[in-house]
Design a protein around this motif. Structure first.
Motif, short mmCIF file in Angstrom:
data_model
loop_
_atom_site.label_atom_id
_atom_site.label_comp_id
_atom_site.label_asym_id
_atom_site.label_seq_id
_atom_site.Cartn_x
_atom_site.Cartn_y
_atom_site.Cartn_z
N UNK A 245 18.75 -3.82 23.25
CA UNK A 245 17.76 -2.80 24.06
C UNK A 245 17.77 -1.50 23.21
N UNK A 246 16.63 -0.82 23.58
CA UNK A 246 16.23 0.34 22.53
C UNK A 246 17.11 1.45 22.73
N UNK A 247 17.97 1.51 23.77
CA UNK A 247 18.76 2.67 23.87
C UNK A 247 19.95 2.45 23.17
N UNK A 248 20.66 1.68 22.61
CA UNK A 248 21.53 1.25 21.75
C UNK A 248 21.24 0.97 20.49
N UNK A 249 20.08 0.96 20.09
CA UNK A 249 19.93 0.63 18.74
C UNK A 249 20.21 1.74 17.66
N UNK A 250 20.71 1.47 16.61
CA UNK A 250 21.30 2.42 15.61
C UNK A 250 22.73 2.70 15.99
N UNK A 251 23.24 2.72 17.24
CA UNK A 251 24.53 3.04 17.82
C UNK A 251 25.46 1.83 17.86
N UNK A 252 24.71 0.85 18.43
CA UNK A 252 25.67 -0.48 18.86
C UNK A 252 25.42 -1.61 17.78
N UNK A 253 26.44 -2.61 17.43
CA UNK A 253 26.42 -3.51 16.54
C UNK A 253 26.98 -4.85 17.27
N UNK A 254 26.36 -5.92 17.49
CA UNK A 254 26.86 -7.02 17.91
C UNK A 254 27.16 -7.77 16.78
N UNK A 255 28.00 -8.65 16.68
CA UNK A 255 28.39 -9.75 15.95
C UNK A 255 29.29 -10.85 16.27
N UNK A 256 29.30 -12.06 15.79
CA UNK A 256 30.18 -13.03 16.20
C UNK A 256 30.98 -13.59 15.05
N UNK A 257 32.04 -14.10 15.41
CA UNK A 257 33.00 -15.22 14.55
C UNK A 257 33.11 -16.43 15.09
N UNK A 258 31.91 -17.45 14.52
CA UNK A 258 31.87 -18.75 15.29
C UNK A 258 33.32 -19.55 15.19
N UNK A 259 33.93 -19.37 14.14
CA UNK A 259 35.32 -19.98 13.84
C UNK A 259 36.31 -19.67 15.01
N UNK A 260 36.17 -18.26 15.31
CA UNK A 260 37.30 -17.68 16.28
C UNK A 260 36.65 -18.07 17.88
N UNK A 261 35.27 -18.27 17.97
CA UNK A 261 34.79 -18.33 19.29
C UNK A 261 34.64 -17.12 19.88
N UNK A 262 34.41 -15.95 19.02
CA UNK A 262 34.76 -14.63 19.63
C UNK A 262 33.16 -13.80 19.14
#
Length: 122
Positions: A60-77
């Motif tokens: 969402x626009x309000x978090x761009x540049x501040x928040x980062x989403x990531x995932x580790x598929x091996x850890x299901x997290x």
């Protein structure tokens, strides 16, 4: 069925950082799209960020540049790194999973965690 458990919320001063985690269990063999939503008191649950199995991302626009989403598929997290927090980020943060495509729409997500509180003081 998949179960989602969030962790990492808490109280932080404005300008600070938090890292949320969402651990999935159960039927994790499916390639889920994962997302974070948030709900402030008296407001609707709003989209924050989403990541597909292959790593495509929406914010969402309000978090761009501040928040980062990531995932580790091996850890299901899935993770949400939140920097430069401000009081407007105060909310309960929910993790969600979908068997469908990347989406910003709450109704696209079939599975939800219980939420974790994030409070940002000024």
């Amino acid at each position: 069925q998949v179960q989602l458990v969030e962790s990492g919320g808490g109280l932080v001063q404005a300008g600070g950082s938090l890292r949320l985690s969402c651990a999935a269990s159960g039927r994790t063999s499916n390639k889920y799209t994962m997302a974070w939503f948030r709900q402030a008191p008296g407001k609707e649950r709003d989209f924050v960020a989403a990541i597909s199995w292959t790593g495509s991302i929406y914010y969402t626009d309000s978090v761009k540049g501040r928040f980062t989403i990531s995932r580790d598929n091996a850890k299901n997290t899935v993770y949400l790194q939140m920097n430069s927090l401000n009081p407007e980020d105060t909310a309960v943060y929910y993790c969600a999973a979908s068997t469908g495509w990347l989406s910003r729409t709450r109704g696209a997500y079939e599975y939800w965690g219980q939420g974790t509180q994030v409070t940002v003081s000024s």
